[in-house]
Design an enzyme around this catalytic site. Structure first.
Site, mmCIF file in Angstrom:
data_model
loop_
_atom_site.group_PDB
_atom_site.id
_atom_site.type_symbol
_atom_site.label_atom_id
_atom_site.label_comp_id
_atom_site.label_asym_id
_atom_site.label_seq_id
_atom_site.Cartn_x
_atom_site.Cartn_y
_atom_site.Cartn_z
ATOM 1 N N THR A 30 -5.813 52.829 62.748
ATOM 2 C CA THR A 30 -5.441 52.415 64.104
ATOM 3 C C THR A 30 -5.081 50.934 64.203
ATOM 4 O OG1 THR A 30 -7.748 51.918 64.684
ATOM 5 C CG2 THR A 30 -6.964 54.175 65.081
ATOM 6 N N CYS A 34 -13.516 46.439 65.544
ATOM 7 C CA CYS A 34 -14.603 46.707 66.486
ATOM 8 C C CYS A 34 -15.870 45.990 66.045
ATOM 9 C CB CYS A 34 -14.913 48.215 66.548
ATOM 10 S SG CYS A 34 -13.504 49.272 66.916
ATOM 11 N N CYS A 38 -19.770 49.808 68.342
ATOM 12 C CA CYS A 38 -18.708 50.368 69.178
ATOM 13 C C CYS A 38 -19.056 51.809 69.582
ATOM 14 C CB CYS A 38 -17.383 50.352 68.426
ATOM 15 S SG CYS A 38 -15.986 50.929 69.433
ATOM 16 N N CYS A 65 -10.651 45.861 69.822
ATOM 17 C CA CYS A 65 -10.933 47.122 70.508
ATOM 18 C C CYS A 65 -11.120 46.870 72.002
ATOM 19 C CB CYS A 65 -12.184 47.764 69.917
ATOM 20 S SG CYS A 65 -12.739 49.253 70.762
ATOM 21 N N CYS A 68 -15.227 48.188 72.946
ATOM 22 C CA CYS A 68 -16.439 47.433 72.599
ATOM 23 C C CYS A 68 -16.266 45.919 72.707
ATOM 24 C CB CYS A 68 -16.906 47.802 71.193
ATOM 25 S SG CYS A 68 -15.832 47.216 69.849
ATOM 26 N N ASP A 441 -49.289 18.973 64.666
ATOM 27 C CA ASP A 441 -49.340 19.165 66.113
ATOM 28 C C ASP A 441 -50.714 19.697 66.517
ATOM 29 O OD1 ASP A 441 -47.571 19.534 68.717
ATOM 30 O OD2 ASP A 441 -48.819 21.330 68.510
#
Length: 491
Positions: A30, A34, A38, A65, A68, A441
């Site tokens: 694609t 992402c 996602c 994307c 997401c 401390d």
């Protein structure tokens, strides 16, 4: 992390939000990238490839994307737990140095050549400083497009783009949408300006769990009047920024930090967000920290009782160093009083229509002109104060996101009146060293004794070797055993 393909595949397939920001999943079919969590159906493993940064994904031709929104995930914890060249460069880029001074300015701050900086960033992140800064500009642009009604031309320059054409081209390339289309797709109830010019209402993400008690409790209990305050469930403070000033209100929510920013110059938006995230330690990896500390049977009950403690840090390293000196051997209330006097006398006034903030904390340059005789503190501490502010003002001492922690420690230890406690508290809360430790401390020694840990500094330091590299977080858990106001969320 992104080099371990098997682990990355498992994280993506299980939608594990703990790894958001650690790496990005790019889908070869694609051409979309992402975050690991996602919500869409994960692609086949053979169609996944992994990158260490959003910039590397974009440079390889992948688009963000739309579900997401990977560019809005928490930042990688790597850059706040290391002090090497790459980590320091990433902190500077997040602070907007490339947009203000270019790559040569970045390299000069780091003390390396531009070629060496570019080579190391490319090797570890798959993208050079320009690409990383471009990805950050794109994220800021989307934030402004979706959450404000500002004209696109104003957004382009506020996000750091040099021209409207570059702004339009970058947004289309990264998000596969034009700026106008991005605005049209934004939820109708998206947070936005609240009727005041230069005001933004944002959500700052973090990795769960996050315990807000000691984080906001510490900031509120030590707040300097006029510069900081707790009001209506929010920590508010003034910000000195590269182009102007700002006021921020930060409110803890179960799954995010609500952030309301008012800026005198919109170009400071990215820097202001970065500094607020750093102050609240929002890019930490609490699971890794707590797992390490939980392995000690004496710390385990503290971690189980209230996991996800963060280290309260600062938006201004020089300011915190000055306040650390003011707080030497005095109570929290006395330190606030000393700081408030300096603010009233030497801070830059500003207006706050919504609350009681009145000034920016004085700059080192302003404090360098203070007459030591006007300081209500012992003479030796006056010398410590004046030496510190003069060195900060003339550049002999530099404290910033780009500081080399070891070098900064050595320089601080060389100043009169700077002992291990002062240096380590500056390293922990100003420089951001996650392994800074405070064995001398009194609160730490008291907590150690009550828990059955060694109470002498040398013995406690030896025992704390097992807590590395997260000793600064161990300090938070040990401090939290006390009933001091720093450990409680204000009401």
């Amino acid at each position: 992390m992104h080099l371990d393909r098997e682990q990355c595949v498992r994280a993506a397939q299980s939608k594990d939000a703990r790894f958001d920001g650690w790496f990005f999943t790019a889908v070869l079919t694609t051409r979309i990238y992402c975050r690991p969590s996602c919500p869409v159906v994960p692609p086949k493993a053979e169609n996944m490839t992994f990158y260490p940064s959003a910039a590397a994904c974009q440079q390889a031709g992948f688009r963000a994307c739309k579900r997401c929104r990977p560019d809005t995930s928490p930042g990688s914890p790597e850059w706040n737990q290391r002090a090497d060249l790459v980590a320091r460069a990433m902190r500077l880029i997040a602070d907007g140095i490339v947009d203000r001074e270019g790559v040569p300015g970045l390299a000069a701050r780091l003390g390396y050549s531009t070629r060496q900086v570019e080579r190391q960033l490319l090797a570890e992140l798959g993208a050079g400083p320009l690409a990383l800064a471009r990805a950050q500009r794109a994220q800021t642009a989307r934030l402004l497009v979706e959450t404000t009604t500002l004209p696109m031309a104003e957004i382009a320059f506020a996000a750091g783009f040099s021209s409207i054409r570059t702004f339009n081209d970058t947004v289309r390339e990264v998000f596969a949408l034009s700026p106008s289309e991005l605005r049209a797709r934004a939820p109708k109830n998206a947070a936005g300006t609240a009727g005041t010019p230069g005001t933004f209402v944002l959500r700052l993400p973090f990795r769960a769990p996050l315990n807000p008690d000691n984080l906001f409790g510490h900031l509120a209990a030590t707040a300097v009047p006029g510069v900081e305050e707790w009001r209506d469930g929010a920590y508010r403070r003034t910000l000195r920024l590269p182009y102007g000033h700002g006021i921020v209100a930060l409110t803890p929510r179960p799954d995010h930090i609500a952030c309301r920013l008012t800026l005198s110059d919109l170009r400071d938006l990215t820097v202001a967000i970065s500094r607020c995230r750093r102050m609240l330690d929002l890019d930490a990896d609490p699971v890794a920290v707590d797992d390490q500390l939980r392995s000690d049977p004496f710390l385990a009950p503290l971690v189980e009782r209230a996991p996800g403690r963060r280290v309260p840090r600062t938006v201004d390293e020089a300011e915190f160093a000055v306040r650390a000196v003011l707080g030497q051997q005095v109570s929290t209330a006395a330190a606030r009083t000393h700081a408030a006097r300096l603010v009233t006398a030497h801070g830059k006034p500003l207006d706050d229509p919504e609350g009681g903030l009145t000034h920016l904390f004085p700059s080192p340059e302003a404090l360098a002109s203070v007459d030591p005789e006007t300081l209500a503190m012992p003479r030796t501490r006056r010398t410590t104060f004046t030496t510190l502010v003069r060195q900060l003002a003339d550049g002999a001492l530099h404290l910033g996101v780009d500081s080399d922690w070891a070098e900064a420690r050595a320089r601080l230890l060389g100043l009169p009146g700077f002992g291990p406690w002062t240096v380590d508290v500056i390293a922990m809360r100003a420089l951001g060293d996650p392994d800074a430790f405070l064995p001398t401390d009194l609160g730490i020694r008291r907590a150690a004794g009550e828990l059955g840990l060694p109470a002498t500094p040398a013995a406690l330091t030896a025992r704390a070797e097992a807590w590395r590299p997260w000793r600064a977080y161990a300090v938070q858990y040990l401090w939290a055993t006390d009933s001091h106001p720093i450990n409680f969320l204000p009401v």
